[in-house]
Design an enzyme around this catalytic site. Sequence first.
Site, PDB file in Angstrom:
ATOM      1  N   ASP A  49      -2.417   1.559  -6.093  1.00  0.00           N
ATOM      2  CA  ASP A  49      -2.111   2.893  -5.563  1.00  0.00           C
ATOM      3  C   ASP A  49      -1.814   3.872  -6.701  1.00  0.00           C
ATOM      4  OD1 ASP A  49       0.352   1.891  -6.241  1.00  0.00           O
ATOM      5  OD2 ASP A  49       1.354   2.435  -4.374  1.00  0.00           O
ATOM      6  N   SER A  50      -1.796   3.377  -7.931  1.00  0.00           N
ATOM      7  CA  SER A  50      -1.726   4.268  -9.106  1.00  0.00           C
ATOM      8  C   SER A  50      -2.917   5.236  -9.079  1.00  0.00           C
ATOM      9  CB  SER A  50      -1.733   3.456 -10.407  1.00  0.00           C
ATOM     10  OG  SER A  50      -2.790   2.526 -10.411  1.00  0.00           O
ATOM     11  N   ASP A  88      -4.054  -2.437  -2.988  1.00  0.00           N
ATOM     12  CA  ASP A  88      -2.643  -2.114  -2.768  1.00  0.00           C
ATOM     13  C   ASP A  88      -2.411  -1.533  -1.383  1.00  0.00           C
ATOM     14  OD1 ASP A  88      -0.594  -2.592  -4.564  1.00  0.00           O
ATOM     15  OD2 ASP A  88      -1.050  -0.862  -5.825  1.00  0.00           O
ATOM     16  N   LYS A 118      -1.941  -6.260  -1.919  1.00  0.00           N
ATOM     17  CA  LYS A 118      -0.690  -6.346  -2.696  1.00  0.00           C
ATOM     18  C   LYS A 118       0.320  -5.412  -2.054  1.00  0.00           C
ATOM     19  CE  LYS A 118      -0.096  -4.407  -6.968  1.00  0.00           C
ATOM     20  NZ  LYS A 118       1.010  -3.446  -6.689  1.00  0.00           N
ATOM     21  N   GLU A 120       4.681  -4.080  -2.471  1.00  0.00           N
ATOM     22  CA  GLU A 120       5.865  -4.058  -3.325  1.00  0.00           C
ATOM     23  C   GLU A 120       7.099  -4.539  -2.569  1.00  0.00           C
ATOM     24  OE1 GLU A 120       6.399  -0.216  -5.178  1.00  0.00           O
ATOM     25  OE2 GLU A 120       4.347  -0.200  -5.963  1.00  0.00           O
ATOM     26  N   GLU A 187       6.525  -6.049 -12.937  1.00  0.00           N
ATOM     27  CA  GLU A 187       6.298  -4.782 -13.654  1.00  0.00           C
ATOM     28  C   GLU A 187       7.589  -4.327 -14.335  1.00  0.00           C
ATOM     29  OE1 GLU A 187       4.362  -1.613 -11.476  1.00  0.00           O
ATOM     30  OE2 GLU A 187       4.635  -0.218 -13.155  1.00  0.00           O
TER      31      GLU A 187
HETATM   32  O1  KIV Z   1      -0.860   0.621  -8.624  1.00  0.00           O
HETATM   33  C1  KIV Z   1      -1.059  -0.085  -9.626  1.00  0.00           C
HETATM   34  O2  KIV Z   1      -1.932   0.187 -10.456  1.00  0.00           O
HETATM   35  C2  KIV Z   1      -0.215  -1.262  -9.787  1.00  0.00           C
HETATM   36  C3  KIV Z   1      -0.247  -1.956 -11.108  1.00  0.00           C
HETATM   37  C4  KIV Z   1       0.438  -1.105 -12.083  1.00  0.00           C
HETATM   38  C5  KIV Z   1       0.292  -3.312 -11.048  1.00  0.00           C
HETATM   39  O3  KIV Z   1       0.488  -1.630  -8.897  1.00  0.00           O
END
Ligand code: KIV
Length: 268
Positions: A49-50, A88, A118, A120, A187
């Site tokens: 989600d970055s 994510d 994924k 969090e 992280e």
């Molecule tokens: O969103 C992302 O890119 C991430 C990584 C930094 C692990 O969660």
Amino acid sequence: MSVPVKIRRTTVPQIRARKGKEPIVSLTSYHAHTAAIVDKYADFILVGDSLGMVMHGMESTIGVTLDLMIMHGAAVVRGTQRALVVVDMPFGSYEESPAVAFRNAARVMKETGCGAVKLEGGTRMAETIRFLTERGIPVMAHIGLTPQSSHVMGGFKTQGRDQADWAKHEADAVAVTEAGAFALVLEGMVEPLAAKISKQIEIPTIGIGASAECDGQILVLEDMLGLNPTPPKFVKVYGDLGDGIERAVKSYAQEVKSRVFPSDKNTY
Ligand code: KIV
């Protein structure tokens, strides 16, 4: 007549089985062309989600929507053949209840074709991780610095500087492992804590700013390519794409201004 050989993608059990073995290589990717390059070298690709910050200029990941993740996730799956693609779950799409998480994660899996999601959170997400994995959705967990909670955490801070906090992070790691996560992103975590957790649990740990004590490493592709003018301090920058793109765009602009149009030949 030759039959095309079908390339098999890396599977969740194959990633899980790499615990303590050959380090796991991973990068983020959000679009088909870069994903096709990363696919040659990475064991898994994370559609993180970055992308909200990297692709869409957002200030944080909070504003990222499920539709955005699905659009980029599908592009990465289309651009790749061999790496496991993990997508994510964005903020607000899974925290409310295991049932909401399942509905949204199932949409991600169906509409992107990815192999896992994924999310969090540690102990607080364990029930949801169990609910998803028992219903066919493989989950990669993510603890330590969790950007979706940055407002609660008071910013992007390395975790575990104070040893008094270690027990909470260790409990998080054990909880997600017992709930069925197949791998765990650590992280922004001090090295001795990342080392301790990596020894403690049976699933691979994937570090980002968490030292080489993990079972694998992930970086945001644009950070390591030199496209981010202010990458996080821990990032080793392997490329100079920012400068390269600027040089190319500058040459193009100069040529167009001198009437050297790339379409001069009038052929398509
Ligand atoms: O969103 C992302 O890119 C991430 C990584 C930094 C692990 O969660």
